[in-house]
Design a protein around this motif. Structure first.
Motif, PDB file in Angstrom:
ATOM      1  N   MET A   1       0.911  -1.184  -0.238  1.00  0.00           N
ATOM      2  CA  MET A   1      -0.002  -0.060   0.036  1.00  0.00           C
ATOM      3  C   MET A   1       0.820   1.339   0.114  1.00  0.00           C
ATOM      4  SD  MET A   1      -3.048  -1.314  -0.260  1.00  0.00           S
ATOM      5  CE  MET A   1      -4.012   0.361   0.056  1.00  0.00           C
ATOM      6  N   ILE A   2       2.100   1.285  -0.094  1.00  0.00           N
ATOM      7  CA  ILE A   2       2.942   2.528  -0.376  1.00  0.00           C
ATOM      8  C   ILE A   2       2.764   2.923  -1.655  1.00  0.00           C
ATOM      9  CG2 ILE A   2       5.470   3.019  -0.626  1.00  0.00           C
ATOM     10  CD1 ILE A   2       6.400   0.966   1.361  1.00  0.00           C
ATOM     11  N   THR A   3       2.689   4.260  -1.514  1.00  0.00           N
ATOM     12  CA  THR A   3       2.007   5.094  -2.748  1.00  0.00           C
ATOM     13  C   THR A   3       3.250   5.856  -3.360  1.00  0.00           C
ATOM     14  OG1 THR A   3       1.784   7.107  -1.501  1.00  0.00           O
ATOM     15  CG2 THR A   3      -0.187   5.665  -1.616  1.00  0.00           C
ATOM     16  N   ASP A   4       3.030   6.010  -4.775  1.00  0.00           N
ATOM     17  CA  ASP A   4       4.051   6.963  -5.285  1.00  0.00           C
ATOM     18  C   ASP A   4       4.413   8.374  -4.568  1.00  0.00           C
ATOM     19  OD1 ASP A   4       4.316   5.182  -7.171  1.00  0.00           O
ATOM     20  OD2 ASP A   4       2.705   5.980  -8.566  1.00  0.00           O
ATOM     21  N   ALA A   5       3.429   9.024  -3.959  1.00  0.00           N
ATOM     22  CA  ALA A   5       3.787  10.041  -3.159  1.00  0.00           C
ATOM     23  C   ALA A   5       4.726   9.846  -1.952  1.00  0.00           C
ATOM     24  CB  ALA A   5       2.393  10.726  -2.742  1.00  0.00           C
ATOM     25  N   GLN A   6       4.427   8.771  -1.306  1.00  0.00           N
ATOM     26  CA  GLN A   6       5.347   8.284  -0.287  1.00  0.00           C
ATOM     27  C   GLN A   6       6.722   8.181  -0.648  1.00  0.00           C
ATOM     28  OE1 GLN A   6       2.820   5.123   1.361  1.00  0.00           O
ATOM     29  NE2 GLN A   6       2.362   6.189   3.126  1.00  0.00           N
ATOM     30  N   ARG A   7       6.825   7.321  -1.836  1.00  0.00           N
ATOM     31  CA  ARG A   7       8.239   7.175  -2.477  1.00  0.00           C
ATOM     32  C   ARG A   7       8.925   8.440  -2.775  1.00  0.00           C
ATOM     33  NH1 ARG A   7       4.860   3.362  -5.319  1.00  0.00           N
ATOM     34  NH2 ARG A   7       5.354   1.062  -4.505  1.00  0.00           N
ATOM     35  N   GLU A   8       8.127   9.438  -3.296  1.00  0.00           N
ATOM     36  CA  GLU A   8       8.584  10.696  -3.502  1.00  0.00           C
ATOM     37  C   GLU A   8       9.213  11.526  -2.383  1.00  0.00           C
ATOM     38  OE1 GLU A   8      10.128  13.796  -5.900  1.00  0.00           O
ATOM     39  OE2 GLU A   8       9.605  11.716  -6.582  1.00  0.00           O
ATOM     40  N   ARG A   9       8.343  11.432  -1.397  1.00  0.00           N
ATOM     41  CA  ARG A   9       8.582  12.214  -0.139  1.00  0.00           C
ATOM     42  C   ARG A   9       9.920  11.391   0.579  1.00  0.00           C
ATOM     43  NH1 ARG A   9       2.838  12.463   0.509  1.00  0.00           N
ATOM     44  NH2 ARG A   9       2.786  10.610   1.707  1.00  0.00           N
ATOM     45  N   LEU A  10      10.040  10.131   0.497  1.00  0.00           N
ATOM     46  CA  LEU A  10      11.169   9.636   0.910  1.00  0.00           C
ATOM     47  C   LEU A  10      12.364  10.009   0.180  1.00  0.00           C
ATOM     48  CD1 LEU A  10      12.138   7.370   2.967  1.00  0.00           C
ATOM     49  CD2 LEU A  10      12.327   5.763   1.101  1.00  0.00           C
ATOM     50  N   ARG A  11      12.370  10.010  -1.204  1.00  0.00           N
ATOM     51  CA  ARG A  11      13.528  10.345  -2.058  1.00  0.00           C
ATOM     52  C   ARG A  11      13.843  11.906  -1.674  1.00  0.00           C
ATOM     53  NH1 ARG A  11      10.622   6.880  -5.884  1.00  0.00           N
ATOM     54  NH2 ARG A  11      11.946   5.057  -6.097  1.00  0.00           N
ATOM     55  N   GLU A  12      12.956  12.823  -1.605  1.00  0.00           N
ATOM     56  CA  GLU A  12      13.168  13.964  -1.239  1.00  0.00           C
ATOM     57  C   GLU A  12      13.947  14.252   0.105  1.00  0.00           C
ATOM     58  OE1 GLU A  12       9.337  16.164  -1.525  1.00  0.00           O
ATOM     59  OE2 GLU A  12       9.450  16.166  -3.721  1.00  0.00           O
ATOM     60  N   ALA A  13      13.604  13.393   1.080  1.00  0.00           N
ATOM     61  CA  ALA A  13      14.196  13.552   2.281  1.00  0.00           C
ATOM     62  C   ALA A  13      15.629  12.917   2.336  1.00  0.00           C
ATOM     63  CB  ALA A  13      13.415  12.775   3.262  1.00  0.00           C
ATOM     64  N   LEU A  14      15.724  11.845   1.678  1.00  0.00           N
ATOM     65  CA  LEU A  14      17.066  11.107   1.869  1.00  0.00           C
ATOM     66  C   LEU A  14      18.082  10.987   0.696  1.00  0.00           C
ATOM     67  CD1 LEU A  14      15.879   7.989   3.920  1.00  0.00           C
ATOM     68  CD2 LEU A  14      16.933   9.887   4.644  1.00  0.00           C
ATOM     69  N   GLY A  15      17.322  11.664  -0.517  1.00  0.00           N
ATOM     70  CA  GLY A  15      18.302  11.505  -1.905  1.00  0.00           C
ATOM     71  C   GLY A  15      18.811  10.094  -2.032  1.00  0.00           C
ATOM     72  N   ASP A  16      20.068   9.972  -2.384  1.00  0.00           N
ATOM     73  CA  ASP A  16      20.695   8.541  -2.933  1.00  0.00           C
ATOM     74  C   ASP A  16      20.972   7.707  -1.516  1.00  0.00           C
ATOM     75  OD1 ASP A  16      22.867   9.688  -1.214  1.00  0.00           O
ATOM     76  OD2 ASP A  16      23.953   9.884  -3.122  1.00  0.00           O
ATOM     77  N   ARG A  17      20.307   8.254  -0.485  1.00  0.00           N
ATOM     78  CA  ARG A  17      20.420   7.414   0.593  1.00  0.00           C
ATOM     79  C   ARG A  17      19.100   6.629   0.683  1.00  0.00           C
ATOM     80  NH1 ARG A  17      20.978  10.617   5.821  1.00  0.00           N
ATOM     81  NH2 ARG A  17      19.869  11.961   4.610  1.00  0.00           N
ATOM     82  N   ALA A  18      18.175   6.719   0.168  1.00  0.00           N
ATOM     83  CA  ALA A  18      16.812   6.211   0.184  1.00  0.00           C
ATOM     84  C   ALA A  18      16.879   4.633  -0.033  1.00  0.00           C
ATOM     85  CB  ALA A  18      15.947   6.665  -0.796  1.00  0.00           C
ATOM     86  N   PHE A  19      17.554   3.923  -0.901  1.00  0.00           N
ATOM     87  CA  PHE A  19      17.717   2.526  -1.111  1.00  0.00           C
ATOM     88  C   PHE A  19      18.491   2.044   0.370  1.00  0.00           C
ATOM     89  CE2 PHE A  19      20.208  -1.049  -1.905  1.00  0.00           C
ATOM     90  CZ  PHE A  19      19.183  -1.882  -2.319  1.00  0.00           C
ATOM     91  N   GLY A  20      19.256   2.487   0.854  1.00  0.00           N
ATOM     92  CA  GLY A  20      20.077   2.134   2.022  1.00  0.00           C
ATOM     93  C   GLY A  20      18.908   2.068   3.250  1.00  0.00           C
ATOM     94  N   ALA A  21      18.086   3.106   3.182  1.00  0.00           N
ATOM     95  CA  ALA A  21      17.441   3.172   4.440  1.00  0.00           C
ATOM     96  C   ALA A  21      16.255   2.246   4.268  1.00  0.00           C
ATOM     97  CB  ALA A  21      16.388   4.765   4.378  1.00  0.00           C
ATOM     98  N   VAL A  22      15.645   1.708   3.072  1.00  0.00           N
ATOM     99  CA  VAL A  22      14.852   0.718   2.783  1.00  0.00           C
ATOM    100  C   VAL A  22      15.469  -0.645   3.034  1.00  0.00           C
ATOM    101  CG1 VAL A  22      13.201  -0.288   1.181  1.00  0.00           C
ATOM    102  CG2 VAL A  22      13.405   2.071   1.129  1.00  0.00           C
ATOM    103  N   VAL A  23      16.506  -0.914   2.778  1.00  0.00           N
ATOM    104  CA  VAL A  23      17.299  -2.040   3.209  1.00  0.00           C
ATOM    105  C   VAL A  23      17.191  -2.154   4.821  1.00  0.00           C
ATOM    106  CG1 VAL A  23      19.440  -3.106   3.391  1.00  0.00           C
ATOM    107  CG2 VAL A  23      18.670  -2.271   1.169  1.00  0.00           C
ATOM    108  N   GLN A  24      17.562  -0.999   5.509  1.00  0.00           N
ATOM    109  CA  GLN A  24      17.430  -0.828   6.955  1.00  0.00           C
ATOM    110  C   GLN A  24      16.163  -1.303   7.386  1.00  0.00           C
ATOM    111  OE1 GLN A  24      19.698  -0.648   9.483  1.00  0.00           O
ATOM    112  NE2 GLN A  24      21.334  -0.950   7.831  1.00  0.00           N
ATOM    113  N   MET A  25      15.288  -0.643   6.696  1.00  0.00           N
ATOM    114  CA  MET A  25      13.502  -0.887   7.105  1.00  0.00           C
ATOM    115  C   MET A  25      13.451  -2.430   7.142  1.00  0.00           C
ATOM    116  SD  MET A  25      11.722   2.172   5.236  1.00  0.00           S
ATOM    117  CE  MET A  25      12.383   3.930   5.414  1.00  0.00           C
ATOM    118  N   PHE A  26      14.120  -2.991   6.029  1.00  0.00           N
ATOM    119  CA  PHE A  26      13.832  -4.537   6.000  1.00  0.00           C
ATOM    120  C   PHE A  26      14.315  -5.169   7.250  1.00  0.00           C
ATOM    121  CE2 PHE A  26      14.973  -8.728   4.303  1.00  0.00           C
ATOM    122  CZ  PHE A  26      13.674  -9.187   4.181  1.00  0.00           C
ATOM    123  N   ILE A  27      15.703  -4.814   7.424  1.00  0.00           N
ATOM    124  CA  ILE A  27      16.152  -5.770   8.452  1.00  0.00           C
ATOM    125  C   ILE A  27      15.616  -5.559   9.927  1.00  0.00           C
ATOM    126  CG2 ILE A  27      18.449  -5.753   9.932  1.00  0.00           C
ATOM    127  CD1 ILE A  27      19.739  -5.064   7.279  1.00  0.00           C
ATOM    128  N   GLY A  28      15.042  -4.220  10.021  1.00  0.00           N
ATOM    129  CA  GLY A  28      14.378  -3.625  11.281  1.00  0.00           C
ATOM    130  C   GLY A  28      12.974  -4.289  11.386  1.00  0.00           C
TER     131      GLY A  28
END
Length: 272
Positions: A63-90
């Motif tokens: 249920m993650i939306t395109d708007a949520q993806r865009e806000r995550l990328r705006e907040a983290l830039g090129d760190r977004a992928f690493g943050a999502v990997v961390q989410m998966f682990i956590g």
């Protein structure tokens, strides 16, 4: 088990301030104890975009939306992928721990707070942990495939749903059998062991903090401790698809039908 070593490596790799944030958010959302974080990392300010994304990642990644993806990328830039990997682990290591505790498999978890917290979590996950789980062979291949396809449907991973593992097909898997997964309780084709496994998959995905005693008893009734560990880790390995789904990177390999693949002895996916 070598695979538990890889799992503990993941638990130790909190990767700084964002890792500390998302571990706390995911665990709180699930109602499970959080993984430890790097004690040298100051707890960051809770960026609303990161918090919202991590919460939805844990509740229902589909249920993650395109708007949520865009806000995550705006907040983290090129760190977004690493943050999502961390989410998966956590998000998923606490589920594994809760699942094994529920089914009564004793595992000695080391104090990861004293371990080295630096390293590339994505590399450990994709090149260490996931192949190590795929190398396990105590479960029969059809049960493993049934479990994989249930997780694919629950997370609505288009890529995973489009694939079929050939060892399972050779061992008796079929589209008619796989069609029964959606309403497995009424199936006359799926075995009682496979139904017990599917109940456990659903519990790990939807209610990991409240795994029903009957669900846990079903796992104990039909599977050895070694098989129960593999089953639990299979659910986590398959749930790596949450990363792709979260980032809208789960496009199927084929536009119609399904594509076969082999999970080889090294734990790697091989396409024809």
């Amino acid at each position: 088990m070598d695979v538990l070593v890889e799992l503990n490596r993941l638990a130790a790799l909190s990767e700084g301030r964002v890792g500390a944030l998302v571990r706390g958010v995911c665990a709180r959302t699930l109602g499970l104890p959080p993984l430890p974080t790097d004690p040298s990392a100051d707890l960051p300010d809770a960026d609303p975009a990161v918090v919202e994304f991590a919460e939805q990642f844990s509740v229902d990644v589909s249920m993650i939306t395109d708007a949520q993806r865009e806000r995550l990328r705006e907040a983290l830039g090129d760190r977004a992928f690493g943050a999502v990997v961390q989410m998966f682990i956590g998000d998923f290591v606490p589920r594994v721990r809760a699942g094994l505790e529920a089914v009564g498999v004793a595992v000695s978890w080391p104090d990861t707070s004293a371990q080295e917290h630096s390293g590339n979590a994505a590399d450990v996950l994709f090149n260490g942990f996931i192949p190590a789980v795929a190398r396990l062979r105590s479960l029969d291949p059809v049960t493993s495939e049934v479990v994989r396809l249930r997780g694919a449907a629950q997370h609505n991973c288009r890529l995973c749903k489009s694939l079929r593992e050939t060892t399972a097909l050779d061992a008796g898997g079929s589209e008619s059998l796989y069609d029964d997964i959606e309403r497995f309780e009424d199936s006359e084709s799926l075995s009682e062991a496979q139904k017990a496994a599917l109940r456990y998959v659903d519990a790990l995905i939807w209610t990991p903090a409240r795994i029903d005693a009957d669900v846990a008893a079903g796992v104990r009734r039909h599977f050895t401790d070694e098989q129960a560990v593999e089953l639990t880790l299979d659910v986590m390995r398959n749930a790596g698809n949450k990363i792709a789904v979260a980032l809208d990177a789960d496009a199927p390999r084929v536009t119609e039908g399904t594509e076969p693949y082999l999970l080889n002895a090294d734990g790697h996916t091989v396409f024809s």
